[in-house]
Design a protein around this motif. Sequence first.
Motif, PDB file in Angstrom:
ATOM      1  N   MET A   1       0.838  -1.195   0.000  1.00 29.17           N
ATOM      2  CA  MET A   1       0.000   0.000   0.000  1.00 29.17           C
ATOM      3  C   MET A   1       0.876   1.249   0.000  1.00 29.17           C
ATOM      4  O   MET A   1       1.887   1.304   0.696  1.00 29.17           O
ATOM      5  N   SER A   2       0.497   2.247  -0.795  1.00 32.36           N
ATOM      6  CA  SER A   2       1.265   3.483  -0.878  1.00 32.36           C
ATOM      7  C   SER A   2       1.190   4.251   0.432  1.00 32.36           C
ATOM      8  O   SER A   2       0.235   4.148   1.196  1.00 32.36           O
ATOM      9  N   ALA A   3       2.228   5.053   0.693  1.00 31.18           N
ATOM     10  CA  ALA A   3       2.252   5.895   1.886  1.00 31.18           C
ATOM     11  C   ALA A   3       1.138   6.926   1.797  1.00 31.18           C
ATOM     12  O   ALA A   3       0.792   7.378   0.705  1.00 31.18           O
ATOM     13  N   PRO A   4       0.564   7.308   2.934  1.00 26.71           N
ATOM     14  CA  PRO A   4      -0.519   8.298   2.905  1.00 26.71           C
ATOM     15  C   PRO A   4      -0.129   9.606   2.229  1.00 26.71           C
ATOM     16  O   PRO A   4      -0.936  10.205   1.527  1.00 26.71           O
ATOM     17  N   LEU A   5       1.100  10.054   2.439  1.00 31.45           N
ATOM     18  CA  LEU A   5       1.536  11.313   1.828  1.00 31.45           C
ATOM     19  C   LEU A   5       3.033  11.280   1.578  1.00 31.45           C
ATOM     20  O   LEU A   5       3.814  10.983   2.486  1.00 31.45           O
ATOM     21  N   ILE A   6       3.428  11.584   0.344  1.00 28.36           N
ATOM     22  CA  ILE A   6       4.847  11.722  -0.002  1.00 28.36           C
ATOM     23  C   ILE A   6       5.026  13.033  -0.755  1.00 28.36           C
ATOM     24  O   ILE A   6       4.382  13.259  -1.779  1.00 28.36           O
ATOM     25  N   VAL A   7       5.876  13.889  -0.232  1.00 24.48           N
ATOM     26  CA  VAL A   7       6.228  15.155  -0.858  1.00 24.48           C
ATOM     27  C   VAL A   7       7.699  15.062  -1.239  1.00 24.48           C
ATOM     28  O   VAL A   7       8.545  14.744  -0.393  1.00 24.48           O
ATOM     29  N   SER A   8       8.008  15.340  -2.490  1.00 27.74           N
ATOM     30  CA  SER A   8       9.385  15.180  -2.970  1.00 27.74           C
ATOM     31  C   SER A   8       9.837  16.394  -3.775  1.00 27.74           C
ATOM     32  O   SER A   8       9.205  16.760  -4.766  1.00 27.74           O
ATOM     33  N   GLY A   9      10.927  17.007  -3.309  1.00 28.73           N
ATOM     34  CA  GLY A   9      11.556  18.109  -4.049  1.00 28.73           C
ATOM     35  C   GLY A   9      10.651  19.294  -4.302  1.00 28.73           C
ATOM     36  O   GLY A   9      10.763  19.952  -5.343  1.00 28.73           O
TER      37      GLY A   9
END
Length: 239
Positions: A1-9
């Motif tokens: 399952m994907s992470a709830p929130l991913i912020v990148s760059g």
Amino acid sequence: MSAPLIVSGLRKHFGRLRVLEGVDLALAAGRVTAVVGPNAAGKSTLIKCILGLVRPGEGTIAVLGQAVGADPHYRRLVGYMPQAARFPDNLTGEEVLALLADLRGDEARHDDSLYEALGLTAETLARPVRTLSGGTRQKLSALVALRHEVPLLILDEPTAGLDPLTSSRLKALVRQRASSGAAVLLTSHVMAEVEELADILVYLVDGRVRFQGSLDELRTRTGQGRVEHAIAHLMREVA
């Protein structure tokens, strides 16, 4: 399952004003992550980018694997409580709840215990928003955020304007949601609240993440036992 929130760059500039400068952030399910920092650190812009209200210049944001920016349906996965909600003054509280549920396109649960915890009665919700006190509007805002079972909660200064009893109950609800598996992103200027609620702390200054880790890691790095003193130590480091 994907992470709830991913912020990148993540980068966002308003003309010459550099608000976010390469922010990387990942929220884990079942954890409360507090984003703190001085005024103009970029916290509000970060939240607006996550909600799709501001388009970043560079970088990516994903909510449970769904990219932010193309399809707005990911917003159904998010519960949001702003610092100061603005609802149509002519609508009653119940009409606001019905309107927002209709806009979301999914059915909200009616949990009597949630209404009771927030001190919202049928009589109160039958009144026009313009007649409600600031604290009662904040309670309505909390109800809007919490009445849907979502994997990501974003709470911006959630206890501002609340009386001590409701504030305590709201914090208990937040911890309960995290214990049930939701990822919670919290901003607060009240360090005692951060210490009480947060599992992970992100310290943001001038649009850059200067610290990201557990409260114990923060204490170890700064040599300070209290989060308030630890944050003050970080502020002196980057001044």
